[in-house]
Design a protein around this motif. Structure first.
Motif, PDB file in Angstrom:
ATOM      1  N   ILE A   1       0.915  -1.472  -0.450  1.00 35.92           N
ATOM      2  CA  ILE A   1       0.096  -0.307  -0.412  1.00 35.92           C
ATOM      3  C   ILE A   1       0.654   1.772   0.095  1.00 35.92           C
ATOM      4  N   THR A   2       0.659   2.495  -1.058  1.00 29.60           N
ATOM      5  CA  THR A   2       1.260   3.401  -0.994  1.00 29.60           C
ATOM      6  C   THR A   2       0.871   4.449  -1.363  1.00 29.60           C
ATOM      7  N   PRO A   3       1.710   5.575  -0.038  1.00 26.77           N
ATOM      8  CA  PRO A   3       1.198   7.149  -0.001  1.00 26.77           C
ATOM      9  C   PRO A   3       1.229   7.883  -1.586  1.00 26.77           C
TER      10      PRO A   3
ATOM     11  N   GLY B   1       2.946   5.435   4.426  1.00 22.74           N
ATOM     12  CA  GLY B   1       1.930   5.988   5.329  1.00 22.74           C
ATOM     13  C   GLY B   1       1.774   6.706   5.733  1.00 22.74           C
ATOM     14  N   SER B   2       0.233   7.396   6.504  1.00 23.22           N
ATOM     15  CA  SER B   2       0.597   8.006   7.685  1.00 23.22           C
ATOM     16  C   SER B   2       1.014   6.601   9.132  1.00 23.22           C
ATOM     17  N   THR B   3       1.024   7.911  10.220  1.00 24.83           N
ATOM     18  CA  THR B   3       1.350   6.554  11.279  1.00 24.83           C
ATOM     19  C   THR B   3      -0.359   6.251  11.713  1.00 24.83           C
TER      20      THR B   3
ATOM     21  N   GLU C   1       6.655   2.042   6.747  1.00 23.31           N
ATOM     22  CA  GLU C   1       7.202   3.216   6.722  1.00 23.31           C
ATOM     23  C   GLU C   1       6.060   4.189   7.257  1.00 23.31           C
ATOM     24  N   LEU C   2       6.769   5.009   8.400  1.00 25.48           N
ATOM     25  CA  LEU C   2       5.283   5.829   8.515  1.00 25.48           C
ATOM     26  C   LEU C   2       5.888   7.159   8.893  1.00 25.48           C
ATOM     27  N   GLY C   3       5.388   7.644   9.514  1.00 22.46           N
ATOM     28  CA  GLY C   3       5.181   9.526   9.795  1.00 22.46           C
ATOM     29  C   GLY C   3       6.655   9.858  10.364  1.00 22.46           C
TER      30      GLY C   3
ATOM     31  N   GLU D   1       3.917  16.936  15.847  1.00 21.61           N
ATOM     32  CA  GLU D   1       2.585  16.631  14.615  1.00 21.61           C
ATOM     33  C   GLU D   1       3.394  16.892  13.176  1.00 21.61           C
ATOM     34  N   GLU D   2       3.035  15.236  13.097  1.00 16.61           N
ATOM     35  CA  GLU D   2       3.480  15.863  11.630  1.00 16.61           C
ATOM     36  C   GLU D   2       2.704  16.988  10.834  1.00 16.61           C
ATOM     37  N   ILE D   3       2.853  17.870   9.616  1.00 14.45           N
ATOM     38  CA  ILE D   3       2.583  18.914   9.643  1.00 14.45           C
ATOM     39  C   ILE D   3       2.060  18.298   7.796  1.00 14.45           C
TER      40      ILE D   3
HETATM   41  P1  NAD Z   1      -1.910   7.850   4.276  1.00 15.29           P
HETATM   42  O1  NAD Z   1      -1.715   6.427   5.508  1.00 15.29           O
HETATM   43  O2  NAD Z   1      -3.770   8.338   4.528  1.00 15.29           O
HETATM   44  O3  NAD Z   1      -2.458   7.104   2.770  1.00 15.29           O
HETATM   45  C1  NAD Z   1      -1.448   5.853   1.808  1.00 15.29           C
HETATM   46  C2  NAD Z   1      -2.417   4.374   1.241  1.00 15.29           C
HETATM   47  O4  NAD Z   1      -3.072   4.022   2.527  1.00 15.29           O
HETATM   48  C3  NAD Z   1      -3.044   5.263   0.797  1.00 15.29           C
HETATM   49  O5  NAD Z   1      -2.858   4.508  -0.478  1.00 15.29           O
HETATM   50  C4  NAD Z   1      -4.222   4.493   1.194  1.00 15.29           C
HETATM   51  O6  NAD Z   1      -5.181   5.143   0.325  1.00 15.29           O
HETATM   52  C5  NAD Z   1      -4.270   3.568   2.263  1.00 15.29           C
HETATM   53  N1  NAD Z   1      -5.059   3.951   3.170  1.00 15.29           N
HETATM   54  C6  NAD Z   1      -5.873   4.430   3.996  1.00 15.29           C
HETATM   55  N2  NAD Z   1      -6.702   3.993   5.046  1.00 15.29           N
HETATM   56  C7  NAD Z   1      -6.289   2.926   4.730  1.00 15.29           C
HETATM   57  C8  NAD Z   1      -6.978   1.477   5.677  1.00 15.29           C
HETATM   58  N3  NAD Z   1      -7.850   1.483   6.570  1.00 15.29           N
HETATM   59  N4  NAD Z   1      -6.193   0.539   5.168  1.00 15.29           N
HETATM   60  C9  NAD Z   1      -5.125   0.187   4.518  1.00 15.29           C
HETATM   61  N5  NAD Z   1      -4.509   0.881   3.692  1.00 15.29           N
HETATM   62  C10 NAD Z   1      -5.373   2.775   3.892  1.00 15.29           C
HETATM   63  O7  NAD Z   1      -1.214   8.608   4.391  1.00 15.29           O
HETATM   64  P2  NAD Z   1      -0.843   9.618   2.778  1.00 15.29           P
HETATM   65  O8  NAD Z   1      -1.288  11.163   3.184  1.00 15.29           O
HETATM   66  O9  NAD Z   1      -1.206   9.103   1.322  1.00 15.29           O
HETATM   67  O10 NAD Z   1       0.749  10.076   2.386  1.00 15.29           O
HETATM   68  C11 NAD Z   1       1.678  10.810   3.620  1.00 15.29           C
HETATM   69  C12 NAD Z   1       2.183   9.799   4.809  1.00 15.29           C
HETATM   70  O11 NAD Z   1       2.900   9.174   4.576  1.00 15.29           O
HETATM   71  C13 NAD Z   1       3.139  10.980   5.756  1.00 15.29           C
HETATM   72  O12 NAD Z   1       2.316  10.847   7.118  1.00 15.29           O
HETATM   73  C14 NAD Z   1       3.796  10.674   5.782  1.00 15.29           C
HETATM   74  O13 NAD Z   1       5.160  10.884   6.609  1.00 15.29           O
HETATM   75  C15 NAD Z   1       4.220   9.400   4.943  1.00 15.29           C
HETATM   76  N6  NAD Z   1       4.642   8.554   4.168  1.00 15.29           N
HETATM   77  C16 NAD Z   1       5.735   7.809   4.792  1.00 15.29           C
HETATM   78  C17 NAD Z   1       7.175   7.172   4.578  1.00 15.29           C
HETATM   79  C18 NAD Z   1       8.018   6.510   4.426  1.00 15.29           C
HETATM   80  O14 NAD Z   1       8.939   6.242   4.515  1.00 15.29           O
HETATM   81  N7  NAD Z   1       8.044   6.857   6.339  1.00 15.29           N
HETATM   82  C19 NAD Z   1       7.308   7.946   2.847  1.00 15.29           C
HETATM   83  C20 NAD Z   1       6.147   9.212   1.876  1.00 15.29           C
HETATM   84  C21 NAD Z   1       5.324   9.152   2.870  1.00 15.29           C
END
Ligand code: NAD
Length: 472
Positions: free
Chosen positions: A142-144, A222-224, A244-246, A377-379
């Motif tokens: 799952i990717t952001p 994605g997000s934490t 890999e989170l925030g 908090e992550e802005i």
């Molecule tokens: P997000 O967590 O909102 O979404 C990420 C992905 O998760 C999307 O594909 C989304 O559709 C999916 N998702 C949402 N709800 C879900 C659920 N209940 N079950 C399964 N999948 C679900 O994040 P975003 O806004 O797309 O990206 C920004 C965040 O990603 C920031 O917090 C950033 O720090 C983080 N990020 C982390 C890294 C890293 O390598 N640590 C890299 C890039 C971004």
């Protein structure tokens, strides 16, 4: 107008079972510029079934065969580098200078994985036992949206190197990047079902993948908050997870640093990818004894930052990805002032140079305490905070006083001293006097920035499980 109407299952582009149409926007104007038809839970189940069928044969392929596949995938993605760049700029307003690096990264991660695989020993001796590293099975990914193309290719590269098959759910906001990358990966001609790509909503398709009993591994960026929900879902069937989170990365500027170099570099770290980066260095720790000097340099440096048209090569800060994200950043800029931080540059509203689009003024706060909301908090926007410290021990304590631990930066004229400080910071990666990237080194976070590591040998092993074999 873009119309993206197909997903990718079992080696073919197919019309999704899902019916929902989702608007795509150009964030530089705020206008709708396309639509994507989203997959649903049934599509996710079909993709998992295809990946499950493909696994037995794929898991038995030789290392040499998989190295060759990764090289083919690399060439196919490399051939579409310009299209990926175009999608990154148009889809989330990545400044072209940043997008160029990201577009190259999407193919280079595949070549890097091939290099790692070539030198990896799947069998090792441990005492009298033979230890064999075996692929985990079907991997959900799952990717952001902030570099969706790179994350798809990076996660898939590690899975293929290991001999796993994949179901990928890219961000619903990244349909264009995903379309280009899927076309490229298809060109490489992998066996059907080895990878499947189903763009859909997180709470629908993401949920279906992370609760599916046939999925052995989840790799999520994605997000934490979403990472926490995924970890909970994964626990039901003990899926292996890489999260890999925030982040809320500190930039520790030691008292011997040349501030004229360190402060602009710190702002570059804070504003990278328009501030929409997990590794953004948003807490800038400065010695209290040099506060006035640091503030003056930060004010000047912020004034030099060009915000606006992402296609302009001089632009450092493009738009926020969505209206919602723009509102969220405005909210933090308001809270910062309400809690007593002082604006040194930027502030609420659109930058003077633009009339439309989701642009934020590059903002620097000073008089920030580490317990303020903007420091905790992550802005995910171009908002940096200057925080003073008394001495080195205080700087390290503030750097570590965060629920996150993804990345940190240390700047100093004395590199051995900076290394000593780096060794005391709880973060998955520490950059000393640089903003560079090393693709062979493990990447990931301590604490609430995640679980596990990507890239290099560690990234490959995240898709493998050891099996010990003993004989009389
Ligand atoms: P997000 O967590 O909102 O979404 C990420 C992905 O998760 C999307 O594909 C989304 O559709 C999916 N998702 C949402 N709800 C879900 C659920 N209940 N079950 C399964 N999948 C679900 O994040 P975003 O806004 O797309 O990206 C920004 C965040 O990603 C920031 O917090 C950033 O720090 C983080 N990020 C982390 C890294 C890293 O390598 N640590 C890299 C890039 C971004």
């Amino acid at each position: 107008m873009y119309a993206i109407n197909q997903i990718y299952i079992d080696g073919a582009f197919v019309t999704p079972h899902g019916q929902e149409l989702y608007d795509l926007h150009n964030p530089a104007t705020g206008e709708v510029n396309g639509q994507v038809r989203l997959a649903d839970a049934e599509d996710a189940r079909r993709a998992v079934a295809a990946a499950k069928r493909a696994f037995p044969a794929f898991s038995r392929t030789s290392k040499a065969e998989r190295v060759a596949l990764l090289r083919r995938l690399h060439d196919a993605v490399k051939a579409r580098e310009n299209d990926i760049l175009e999608a990154l700029v148009e889809e989330y307003g990545a400044p072209v200078s940043r997008a160029a690096w990201m577009a190259g990264h999407a193919s280079s991660v595949l070549a890097d994985a091939a290099d790692v695989l070539e030198h990896y020993a799947f069998e090792q001796q441990a005492g009298r036992a033979l230890v064999r590293m075996e692929p985990l099975g079907v991997a959900g990914m799952i990717t952001p949206w902030n570099n969706d193309a790179g994350f798809i290719c990076g996660k898939l590269a590690a899975a293929i190197a290991a001999g796993c098959t994949a179901v990928i759910k890219p961000s619903e906001m990244s349909a264009r990047q995903t379309q280009v990358v899927t076309e490229a990966l298809h060109e490489a001609g992998l066996p059907p079902g080895v990878f499947n790509i189903v763009t859909g909503r997180g709470e629908v398709v993401g949920e279906a993948i992370t609760t599916h009993p046939d999925v052995a591994k989840v790799s999520f960026t994605g997000s934490t908050a979403v990472g926490r929900a995924i970890l909970r879902n994964a626990s039901e069937t003990f899926k292996r997870v890489t999260l890999e989170l925030g982040g809320k990365s500190p930039v520790v500027i030691l008292d011997d640093a040349n501030l004229r170099e360190a402060i602009p570099m710190a702002l570059q770290a804070a504003y990278m990818n328009s501030g929409q980066a997990c590794i953004a260095g948003t807490r800038i720790l400065i010695p209290a004894s040099r506060k006035a000097e640091a503030e003056a340099i930060a004010r000047d440096a912020a004034a030099q930052i060009k915000v606006g048209d992402p296609r302009d090569t001089e632009t450092a800060v493009g738009p926020m990805v969505s209206a919602k994200q723009w509102e969220r950043v405005q909210h933090y800029i308001r809270i910062g002032q309400e809690e007593g931080a002082r604006l040194l540059a930027g502030g609420e509203g659109l930058p003077g140079s633009v009339q439309r689009g989701w642009f934020v003024r590059p903002t620097v706060f000073t008089d920030v305490r580490n317990d303020m909301t903007i420091a905790r908090e992550e802005i995910f926007g171009p908002v940096a905070s200057l925080i003073t410290y008394d001495d080195e021990a205080d700087a390290i304590a503030i750097a570590n006083d965060t629920p996150y631990g993804l990345q940190a930066y240390v700047m100093s004229a004395d590199v051995p001293r900076a290394e000593r400080v780096a060794s005391q910071i709880t973060a998955g990666r520490v950059l000393i006097n640089t903003l560079s990237h090393e693709p062979k080194a493990p990447f990931g976070g301590f604490k609430q920035s995640g679980i596990g590591r990507e890239n290099g040998r560690f990234g490959l092993e995240a898709f493998l499980e050891p099996k010990s074999i003993l004989m009389p």
